[in-house]
Motif scaffolding. Structure first.
Motif, PDB file in Angstrom:
ATOM      1  N   ASP A  40      -5.902  -3.975  -8.921  1.00 21.95           N
ATOM      2  CA  ASP A  40      -5.702  -3.376  -7.604  1.00 21.95           C
ATOM      3  C   ASP A  40      -5.724  -4.455  -6.524  1.00 21.95           C
ATOM      4  N   ARG A  42      -6.126  -4.379  -3.554  1.00 22.09           N
ATOM      5  CA  ARG A  42      -7.132  -4.213  -2.509  1.00 22.09           C
ATOM      6  C   ARG A  42      -8.389  -5.017  -2.789  1.00 22.09           C
TER       7      ARG A  42
ATOM      8  N   PHE B 211       0.196   2.615  -3.139  1.00 21.67           N
ATOM      9  CA  PHE B 211      -0.973   2.035  -2.492  1.00 21.67           C
ATOM     10  C   PHE B 211      -2.189   2.880  -2.791  1.00 21.67           C
ATOM     11  N   ASN B 212      -1.983   4.160  -2.641  1.00 21.10           N
ATOM     12  CA  ASN B 212      -3.118   5.059  -2.790  1.00 21.10           C
ATOM     13  C   ASN B 212      -3.687   5.032  -4.178  1.00 21.10           C
ATOM     14  N   SER B 214      -3.129   2.921  -6.761  1.00 21.93           N
ATOM     15  CA  SER B 214      -2.977   1.768  -7.635  1.00 21.93           C
ATOM     16  C   SER B 214      -4.198   1.553  -8.511  1.00 21.93           C
ATOM     17  N   CYS B 215      -5.296   2.152  -8.128  1.00 26.29           N
ATOM     18  CA  CYS B 215      -6.471   1.937  -8.952  1.00 26.29           C
ATOM     19  C   CYS B 215      -6.668   3.047  -9.968  1.00 26.29           C
ATOM     20  N   ASN B 234      -6.082   5.151   2.531  1.00 25.49           N
ATOM     21  CA  ASN B 234      -6.055   3.866   1.863  1.00 25.49           C
ATOM     22  C   ASN B 234      -4.931   2.965   2.317  1.00 25.49           C
TER      23      ASN B 234
END
Lengths: 185, 361
Positions: A40, A42, B211-212, B214-215, B234
Motif C-alpha cells: 500500500d 500510503r 486508492f481506497n 489498495s490495502c 482515504n
C-alpha cells in the motif's frame, strides 16, 4: 493522534519485534505483515523511515526459504516507490534479487522476475538484462507454469532487445539453470 | 482468443489455491479481527480471475454469479468440471473486469456460507493471458507512480525535516541518488508523461476505488476498512498526508466528500463567479428535486454502491405511500445494493405493482 503517527508506531513495533524476537515463527509472521504493508503506497513514507527495504534485502541471504520468499515479496511490493528503488539499486543489491531467480519456491521466483522489471531504469538496465538473466528468462518462458511463463515472456518482449533474446536462446542449451518446482508436481 | 480460452480451462491444483492453516500464534497487537494465514500478497498473486471452491453442487451457478456480480462486472464465468473437489461441491472460475472488483469480492466472499456450503475464494492468476498479466503490472506501476507523486507534490519541504527529526542517514542519502535515477530513467520519465494523459479520462472516478482499497487484500488492524466514512476519505489522506502527520493538533479532519473539498480550494475565484456558481448549484439541485431523483450527487459511486433509486412521484398520495413501502421493502430484501440490471427490473416492478393494486380496487 493522527492516523499517520499511529501507523508509524505500529510499523515501528513490527520492525522492533522482528529484530528482537528469537522465534522463527514470529519472524515470519512479522515479515509477512511488513511485506503486505509495503503493497500500500500510503505506508511508503513510514516504511522508508524504518528502512524496511534494507530489512527485506537482508532476508534474501537467509537460509530459511520462507524468509527469503517473504523478503522478496516485500521488495516486489516496495520497489515501485522511486525512493526505495534508488536505494535498492544504490546498495548494489541487484545481484541478490537476481539470485532469487534460481530459488525453488515459485513465489520467490515470480516476485524476483517482477521486481527486476520494476527495478529497471536507464542505470540498471544493463545489469538487469545481462546474458545470464536473459537466458534464465528464456528458460522460464518455456516453463509449464503459466504464471512464470507469462512474466518471463513480458520480460523478454518488453525489456530485452531481439538480439539479446536470440543470443540467450543460443546459449540456453549450454547452461542448466534449474526451473523452480512447479507446485502441482 | 477462442484457442486461448480453451487453454485457459486446463485446471490444476496450485499451491496458492490451498487454504493455508490459519495462524493462531500471533502476538496480540498484530492479531487482526479475522483469522488469517501467514502469506504475502504481491501483484503476481492478485488477479481479476477468482477461483471459487466449495460451491454446493445443487445448480446454483446463477445465484453464485449474481452474488459475485454485486462487487463488479463479471466478464466470464465457468464451471471447472475437471478441478478436483470435495464431494457434492463444484468449483467455478470468475473473471472480473477490474482487479479492484476481484479484490473486494474475494475479501467479502471468502469463507462465507453459500447455500449451506463454505466458499473458499482465491485469486487464480494462472488463467491470465500474457497481455492480461502485462496490463496488471502496468496498472500497478501507474498506481504507485500516481500515489507517490501526489505525496511529493504536496510535501516538497517535508523531506529535510524528516531527516532531522529521525536523524536517519538512510533518508538523507536519497535525494541525490533518486534524482539522478529519475532523470536518467527512460521508464520513469515515460511513466510521468503517460500517466496523466492515459488516466485522464478515468480520473477521478475510476481511480478512487484503488486508492481506497489498495490495502484490502491484507486487512490489518490499523488499516481496517470497517468504517466507510474513513474509507472514502482515504483519497484525501493520500493526497494530503503530510499536514496530517506533521501536526496532529491542526490536522485536517478527514474529508468525507472529496469532490466538495478539493475543487475550489486553492484557486482564487472572484466574488461574482462564486455567486454565479452558487446560483448554478442551487438551480441544479432544484432541478434534481423536481425530477424527484436524489439530489445528493456529491457522493462518488464506489464499487458496488449504486446511486439511490430515483423516487417517482405517482401523482397520488396513497400511490406514493405504497411506492415508498415497496421501495423500503426492496431495500431490506436487497440488503446489498442491486445491480444496474436488477435495478431496472426492480423499478419496473415498482411501477407495475401499484397499478395492479389499483385494478384490484
Amino acid at each position: 493522534v493522527s492516523a499517520h503517527s499511529d501507523r508509524f508506531q505500529y510499523l515501528q513495533a513490527l520492525v522492533t519485534e522482528f529484530q528482537d524476537t528469537d522465534s522463527a515463527e514470529a519472524k515470519e509472521q512479522v515479515l509477512a505483515n511488513l511485506a503486505n504493508f509495503s503493497y500500500d503506497p500510503r505506508n511508503l513514507s513510514e516504511l522508508r523511515r524504518l528502512q524496511v527495504a534494507d530489512l527485506f534485502l537482508d532476508m534474501l541471504t537467509e537460509d530459511n526459504e520462507t524468509l527469503v520468499e517473504f523478503g522478496m515479496g516485500g521488495l516486489c511490493n516496495l520497489c515501485l516507490d522511486k525512493v526505495s528503488k534508488s536505494h535498492i539499486l544504490a546498495s548494489g543489491a541487484l545481484n541478490l534479487v537476481i539470485n532469487c531467480l534460481s530459488s525453488h519456491r515459485e513465489e520467490t521466483v515470480l516476485s524476483a522476475v517482477t521486481a527486476l522489471m520494476y527495478l529497471s531504469c536507464a542505470a540498471s538496465h544493463a545489469d538487469i538484462t545481462s546474458a545470464p538473466v536473459v537466458e534464465c528468462m528464456v528458460r522460464f518462458s518455456l516453463s509449464n507454469n503459466r504464471r512464470l511463463r507469462n512474466l518471463a515472456t513480458i520480460f523478454l518482449e518488453d525489456y530485452c532487445s531481439e538480439q539479446q533474446v536470440r543470443e540467450a536462446q543460443d546459449l540456453h542449451t549450454a547452461l542448466g539453470i534449474p526451473l523452480p518446482h512447479s507446485t502441482h508436481t | 482468443m477462442a484457442a486461448e480460452s480453451g487453454v485457459c480451462l486446463q485446471v490444476e491444483v496450485q499451491a496458492h489455491h490451498e487454504q493455508k492453516r490459519v495462524c493462531d500464534s500471533r502476538a496480540k497487537y498484530r492479531d487482526g479481527r479475522r483469522p488469517r494465514a501467514v502469506k504475502v500478497y504481491t501483484i503476481n498473486l492478485e488477479s481479476r480471475y477468482l477461483l471459487i471452491q466449495g460451491v454446493p453442487a445443487i445448480g446454483v451457478m446463477k445465484e453464485l454469479v449474481e452474488q459475485f456480480a454485486l462487487y463488479g462486472v463479471i466478464e466470464e464465468y465457468n464451471a471447472l468440471d475437471e478441478y478436483p473437489t470435495e464431494e457434492f461441491t463444484e468449483v467455478y472460475l470468475l473473471k472480473f473486469q477490474r482487479l479492484q472488483s476481484a479484490r473486494v469480492a474475494k475479501r467479502k466472499m471468502d469463507e462465507r456460507s453459500f447455500f449451506g456450503g463454505l466458499l473458499h475464494v482465491c485469486y487464480a492468476p494462472e488463467f491470465e493471458t500474457v497481455q492480461e498479466t502485462r496490463e496488471k503490472l502496468q496498472d500497478r506501476r501507474r498506481f504507485v507512480a500516481r500515489a507517490t507523486s501526489d505525496k511529493a507534490r504536496n510535501a516538497p519541504e517535508r523531506k529535510p525535516e524528516a531527516t532531522r527529526n529521525t536523524g536517519c542517514p538512510f533518508e538523507s542519502s536519497y535525494p541525490e541518488s533518486d534524482a539522478s535515477l529519475a532523470h536518467g530513467s527512460s521508464y520513469n520519465s515515460q511513466l510521468q508523461h503517460s500517466s496523466p494523459t492515459k488516466s485522464g479520462s478515468t480520473v477521478p472516478f475510476a481511480r478512487i476505488p484503488e486508492f481506497n482499497q489498495s490495502c484490502t487484500p491484507h486487512s490489518f488492524p490499523i488499516l481496517s476498512d470497517s468504517n466507510p466514512v474513513a474509507h472514502k476519505g482515504n483519497f484525501q489522506q493520500t493526497t494530503e498526508p503530510w499536514p496530517l502527520e506533521k501536526n496532529p493538533q491542526t490536522s485536517i479532519p478527514i474529508q468525507t466528500n472529496p469532490s466538495a473539498a478539493g475543487s475550489n480550494f486553492l484557486r482564487f475565484t472572484p466574488r461574482t463567479t462564486q455567486l454565479q456558481e452558487r446560483q448554478r448549484k442551487r438551480e441544479h439541485r432544484n432541478a434534481l428535486a423536481l425530477c424527484g431523483s436524489s439530489s445528493d450527487n456529491q457522493d462518488i459511486v464506489i464499487g458496488p454502491k449504486l446511486p439511490e433509486m430515483p423516487k417517482l412521484d405517482m401523482d397520488d398520495p396513497s400511490l406514493n405511500m405504497s411506492a415508498d413501502f415497496i421501495r423500503d421493502k426492496l431495500k431490506k430484501v436487497g440488503g446489498t445494493p442491486l445491480l444496474p440490471k436488477l435495478h431496472n427490473a426492480a423499478e419496473d416492478a415498482q411501477a407495475e405493482a401499484p397499478k395492479k393494486q389499483r385494478r384490484r380496487i
